[in-house]
Design a protein around this motif. Structure first.
Motif, PDB file in Angstrom:
ATOM      1  N   HIS A   1       0.818  -1.213   0.000  1.00  0.00           N
ATOM      2  CA  HIS A   1       0.000   0.000   0.000  1.00  0.00           C
ATOM      3  C   HIS A   1       0.857   1.271   0.000  1.00  0.00           C
ATOM      4  CE1 HIS A   1      -3.602   2.282   0.321  1.00  0.00           C
ATOM      5  NE2 HIS A   1      -3.261   2.810   1.485  1.00  0.00           N
TER       6      HIS A   1
ATOM      7  N   GLU B   1      -8.835   2.683  -0.352  1.00  0.00           N
ATOM      8  CA  GLU B   1      -8.397   3.982  -0.820  1.00  0.00           C
ATOM      9  C   GLU B   1      -8.146   3.866  -2.327  1.00  0.00           C
ATOM     10  OE1 GLU B   1      -4.786   5.264   0.989  1.00  0.00           O
ATOM     11  OE2 GLU B   1      -4.901   7.271   0.139  1.00  0.00           O
TER      12      GLU B   1
ATOM     13  N   HIS C   1      -5.215  -0.001   2.843  1.00  0.00           N
ATOM     14  CA  HIS C   1      -5.413   1.255   3.567  1.00  0.00           C
ATOM     15  C   HIS C   1      -5.873   0.945   4.997  1.00  0.00           C
ATOM     16  CE1 HIS C   1      -5.904   5.507   4.033  1.00  0.00           C
ATOM     17  NE2 HIS C   1      -7.172   5.380   4.375  1.00  0.00           N
TER      18      HIS C   1
END
Ligand code: ZN
Length: 249
Positions: free
Chosen positions: A105, A157, A203
């Motif tokens: 991420h 996200e 996220h």
């Protein structure tokens, strides 16, 4: 045994109640728990301690620890700048010597990832609760083994292109968001004798690391990235191959 070190910033989970509810002991411990099995042993290290301070200037990463690590998993977001360059260079050199590195991420902006790839690793992003469908591009690759054509994350996200990375050696997954954006979500690189896998989901406000397909991909990546050869390739001045005096001048 494959020796894994899961490194996490451990910031959001301690600061925000809503995130602590998802990851009460930190993202690193959720990842460690689903990875531990007969052929994988896992340790963890964090940037912030339980007082939300950086009490260890090495961030839990030394050359000796990396020498005992086959695959390093990295989750970082707001604290990239607190990781000393010296620590990032140790990670870079360990990868060049053969260690595997999985960047998750927001670790797209981590120092080790950027120093190894040599670009800004910038991308576009938005927190709007889009869902994401991850599409498998290479179903024959060991990292996507056991994954269907695609799988859905109810919320993530939104990460969008352009993602300023070198063209991946292998692009294994593409993410497609309900907003229409697309992103190169699973990127594989070789650097020196080591391999690097960037995997976009994760996220902190969503329970992404509990999703079975996400766990399968990370577990597959650990096994694929574990080194079979480990040495920093040197740069010697050499004699001709049949020189009786030997190889190195
Ligand atoms: Zn994020």
């Amino acid at each position: 045994m494959i020796r894994v070190l899961v490194w996490n910033e451990f910031n959001h989970e301690q600061k925000k109640e809503a995130i602590r509810k998802i990851y009460p002991n930190g993202i690193h411990n959720v990842i460690a728990d689903f990875l531990r099995c007969d052929d994988i042993e896992v340790r963890t290290a964090t940037l912030f301690d339980k007082n939300l301070e950086i009490s260890d200037p090495t961030c839990g990463i030394t050359k000796e620890i990396l020498d005992q690590t086959d695959v390093l998993i990295w989750w970082g977001h707001m604290g990239h700048q607190y990781v000393p360059d010296e620590v990032a260079y140790l990670v870079r050199d360990a990868v060049l010597s053969g260690m595997g590195l999985i960047c998750l991420h927001s670790a797209h902006h981590s120092k080790p990832f950027r120093y190894l790839l040599g670009t800004s690793c910038n991308l576009t992003w938005r927190e709007s609760g889009d869902s994401e469908r991850l599409w498998v591009i290479e179903p024959s690759h060991p990292i996507t083994r056991g994954i269907d054509r695609s799988f859905k994350l109810d919320a993530e996200e939104t990460y969008g292109e352009p993602f300023v990375i070198p063209t991946p050696d292998r692009l294994l997954l593409i993410g497609n968001y309900s907003s229409g954006e697309v992103f190169r979500s699973g990127c594989l690189y070789c650097r020196g004798n080591g391999k690097i896998f960037y995997f976009q989901p994760g996220h902190e406000t969503f329970p992404t690391y509990y999703v079975p397909e996400v766990q399968t991909i990370i577990r597959n990546a650990v096994r694929f990235l574990a080194p079979t050869y480990r040495e920093m390739t040197p740069c010697p001045n050499v004699r001709k191959v049949d020189d009786p005096k030997g190889y190195v001048i």
